[in-house]
Design a protein around this motif. Structure first.
Motif, PDB file in Angstrom:
ATOM      1  N   LEU A   1      19.213 -42.873  45.766  1.00  0.00           N
ATOM      2  CA  LEU A   1      19.036 -42.143  47.022  1.00  0.00           C
ATOM      3  C   LEU A   1      20.067 -42.621  48.024  1.00  0.00           C
ATOM      4  N   CYS A   2      20.531 -41.705  48.878  1.00  0.00           N
ATOM      5  CA  CYS A   2      21.323 -42.128  50.025  1.00  0.00           C
ATOM      6  C   CYS A   2      20.401 -43.032  50.844  1.00  0.00           C
ATOM      7  N   GLU A   3      20.858 -44.211  51.158  1.00  0.00           N
ATOM      8  CA  GLU A   3      19.981 -45.166  51.835  1.00  0.00           C
ATOM      9  C   GLU A   3      19.797 -44.838  53.313  1.00  0.00           C
ATOM     10  N   TYR A   4      20.445 -43.782  53.789  1.00  0.00           N
ATOM     11  CA  TYR A   4      20.298 -43.350  55.174  1.00  0.00           C
ATOM     12  C   TYR A   4      19.448 -42.070  55.256  1.00  0.00           C
ATOM     13  N   CYS A   5      19.893 -40.967  54.653  1.00  0.00           N
ATOM     14  CA  CYS A   5      19.160 -39.695  54.754  1.00  0.00           C
ATOM     15  C   CYS A   5      18.187 -39.466  53.601  1.00  0.00           C
ATOM     16  N   HIS A   6      18.241 -40.301  52.585  1.00  0.00           N
ATOM     17  CA  HIS A   6      17.380 -40.254  51.397  1.00  0.00           C
ATOM     18  C   HIS A   6      17.561 -39.009  50.532  1.00  0.00           C
TER      19      HIS A   6
ATOM     20  N   ILE B   1      27.038 -57.481  46.711  1.00  0.00           N
ATOM     21  CA  ILE B   1      25.895 -56.571  46.646  1.00  0.00           C
ATOM     22  C   ILE B   1      25.044 -56.613  47.912  1.00  0.00           C
ATOM     23  N   ASP B   2      25.004 -57.741  48.585  1.00  0.00           N
ATOM     24  CA  ASP B   2      24.188 -57.875  49.795  1.00  0.00           C
ATOM     25  C   ASP B   2      24.768 -57.144  50.999  1.00  0.00           C
ATOM     26  N   ASN B   3      25.960 -56.598  50.861  1.00  0.00           N
ATOM     27  CA  ASN B   3      26.581 -55.835  51.947  1.00  0.00           C
ATOM     28  C   ASN B   3      26.867 -54.399  51.539  1.00  0.00           C
ATOM     29  N   LEU B   4      26.320 -53.961  50.427  1.00  0.00           N
ATOM     30  CA  LEU B   4      26.618 -52.613  49.946  1.00  0.00           C
ATOM     31  C   LEU B   4      25.374 -51.732  49.991  1.00  0.00           C
ATOM     32  N   ALA B   5      25.603 -50.471  50.288  1.00  0.00           N
ATOM     33  CA  ALA B   5      24.537 -49.471  50.290  1.00  0.00           C
ATOM     34  C   ALA B   5      25.091 -48.202  49.662  1.00  0.00           C
ATOM     35  N   ILE B   6      24.206 -47.391  49.134  1.00  0.00           N
ATOM     36  CA  ILE B   6      24.599 -46.091  48.594  1.00  0.00           C
ATOM     37  C   ILE B   6      24.445 -45.066  49.719  1.00  0.00           C
ATOM     38  N   ALA B   7      25.475 -44.275  49.920  1.00  0.00           N
ATOM     39  CA  ALA B   7      25.449 -43.281  50.999  1.00  0.00           C
ATOM     40  C   ALA B   7      26.054 -41.973  50.511  1.00  0.00           C
ATOM     41  N   CYS B   8      25.412 -40.877  50.888  1.00  0.00           N
ATOM     42  CA  CYS B   8      26.003 -39.574  50.584  1.00  0.00           C
ATOM     43  C   CYS B   8      27.304 -39.438  51.382  1.00  0.00           C
ATOM     44  N   PHE B   9      28.114 -38.513  50.993  1.00  0.00           N
ATOM     45  CA  PHE B   9      29.419 -38.328  51.639  1.00  0.00           C
ATOM     46  C   PHE B   9      29.268 -38.178  53.146  1.00  0.00           C
ATOM     47  N   HIS B  10      28.323 -37.337  53.583  1.00  0.00           N
ATOM     48  CA  HIS B  10      28.197 -37.054  55.015  1.00  0.00           C
ATOM     49  C   HIS B  10      27.710 -38.257  55.810  1.00  0.00           C
TER      50      HIS B  10
ATOM     51  N   PHE C   1      27.691 -40.303  45.104  1.00  0.00           N
ATOM     52  CA  PHE C   1      27.579 -40.933  46.397  1.00  0.00           C
ATOM     53  C   PHE C   1      28.530 -42.130  46.503  1.00  0.00           C
ATOM     54  N   THR C   2      28.834 -42.484  47.717  1.00  0.00           N
ATOM     55  CA  THR C   2      29.768 -43.558  48.028  1.00  0.00           C
ATOM     56  C   THR C   2      29.044 -44.901  48.078  1.00  0.00           C
ATOM     57  N   VAL C   3      29.743 -45.934  47.688  1.00  0.00           N
ATOM     58  CA  VAL C   3      29.247 -47.286  47.912  1.00  0.00           C
ATOM     59  C   VAL C   3      29.770 -47.689  49.291  1.00  0.00           C
ATOM     60  N   ASP C   4      28.847 -47.788  50.242  1.00  0.00           N
ATOM     61  CA  ASP C   4      29.164 -48.058  51.641  1.00  0.00           C
ATOM     62  C   ASP C   4      29.091 -49.549  51.925  1.00  0.00           C
ATOM     63  N   HIS C   5      30.061 -50.030  52.678  1.00  0.00           N
ATOM     64  CA  HIS C   5      29.993 -51.407  53.181  1.00  0.00           C
ATOM     65  C   HIS C   5      29.171 -51.352  54.466  1.00  0.00           C
ATOM     66  N   VAL C   6      27.970 -51.893  54.444  1.00  0.00           N
ATOM     67  CA  VAL C   6      27.103 -51.852  55.619  1.00  0.00           C
ATOM     68  C   VAL C   6      27.816 -52.489  56.798  1.00  0.00           C
ATOM     69  N   ILE C   7      28.330 -53.678  56.589  1.00  0.00           N
ATOM     70  CA  ILE C   7      29.235 -54.280  57.569  1.00  0.00           C
ATOM     71  C   ILE C   7      30.637 -54.047  57.020  1.00  0.00           C
ATOM     72  N   PRO C   8      31.425 -53.254  57.729  1.00  0.00           N
ATOM     73  CA  PRO C   8      32.750 -52.885  57.208  1.00  0.00           C
ATOM     74  C   PRO C   8      33.632 -54.094  56.916  1.00  0.00           C
TER      75      PRO C   8
ATOM     76  N   ARG D   1      23.274 -48.704  43.029  1.00  0.00           N
ATOM     77  CA  ARG D   1      22.618 -47.415  42.794  1.00  0.00           C
ATOM     78  C   ARG D   1      21.186 -47.615  42.304  1.00  0.00           C
ATOM     79  N   GLN D   2      21.009 -48.555  41.400  1.00  0.00           N
ATOM     80  CA  GLN D   2      19.668 -48.819  40.876  1.00  0.00           C
ATOM     81  C   GLN D   2      18.749 -49.317  41.989  1.00  0.00           C
ATOM     82  N   ARG D   3      19.236 -50.231  42.810  1.00  0.00           N
ATOM     83  CA  ARG D   3      18.443 -50.756  43.915  1.00  0.00           C
ATOM     84  C   ARG D   3      18.043 -49.628  44.874  1.00  0.00           C
ATOM     85  N   ALA D   4      18.931 -48.685  45.094  1.00  0.00           N
ATOM     86  CA  ALA D   4      18.680 -47.565  46.009  1.00  0.00           C
ATOM     87  C   ALA D   4      17.907 -46.429  45.343  1.00  0.00           C
TER      88      ALA D   4
END
Length: 155
Positions: free
Chosen positions: A21-26, A52-61, A36-43, A15-18
């Protein structure tokens, strides 16, 4: 693969790194009712990891629309109908693939990856446009991610 729990410390770091913000729609998590969800960029089911190198913050949508996809179709390339990689917040720079429209309500693509990501995640869906418009009215949008955008939006 069984889903594991990402530790609170790693989630906080993501979350701090992001910048929350949702790392997709901001969209900003700060003004949302749902965390927001902690998304696995590569599932995980595609050999992604919980680090941490495979995680991103993403809004629900965005998280729901991305699901376990890594690629999408560039809607402009109707001749070849080639799949291209979706935006990867761990390897790609947002400002290399996207830019805000002049009115700051729409995310515009600069690349085929940007176009495919906007289409796949529906980054300009009606609800988020309405949220951006309301946030703009009270000075919460657009997010100021970097010095280039800061200079652009402060003039």
């Amino acid at each position: 693969m069984a889903r594991s729990k990402v530790s609170e410390a790693i989630q906080a770091q993501a979350r701090q790194r992001a910048r929350n913000l949702c790392e997709y729609c901001h969209a900003s998590e700060k003004w949302q009712y749902v965390r927001f969800t902690v998304d696995h960029v590569i599932p995980l089911d595609q050999d992604g990891a919980d680090d941490i190198d495979n995680l991103a913050i993403a809004c629900f949508h965005c998280n729901r629309r991305k699901s376990n996809r890594l690629t999408g179709v560039d809607p402009i390339d109707i001749v070849d109908i080639a799949t291209v990689p979706l935006f990867n917040p761990r390897h790609d720079q947002w400002i290399e693939h996207f830019i805000w429209s002049a009115d700051t309500l729409y995310i515009l693509a600069l690349t085929s990856t940007g176009r495919a990501t906007i289409a796949a995640l529906d980054l300009n869906r009606d609800r988020v446009i309405n949220i951006r418009a309301a946030d703009r009215e009270i000075g919460r949008h657009p997010p100021l991610e970097d010095p280039v955008q800061k200079a652009t939006f402060s003039s």
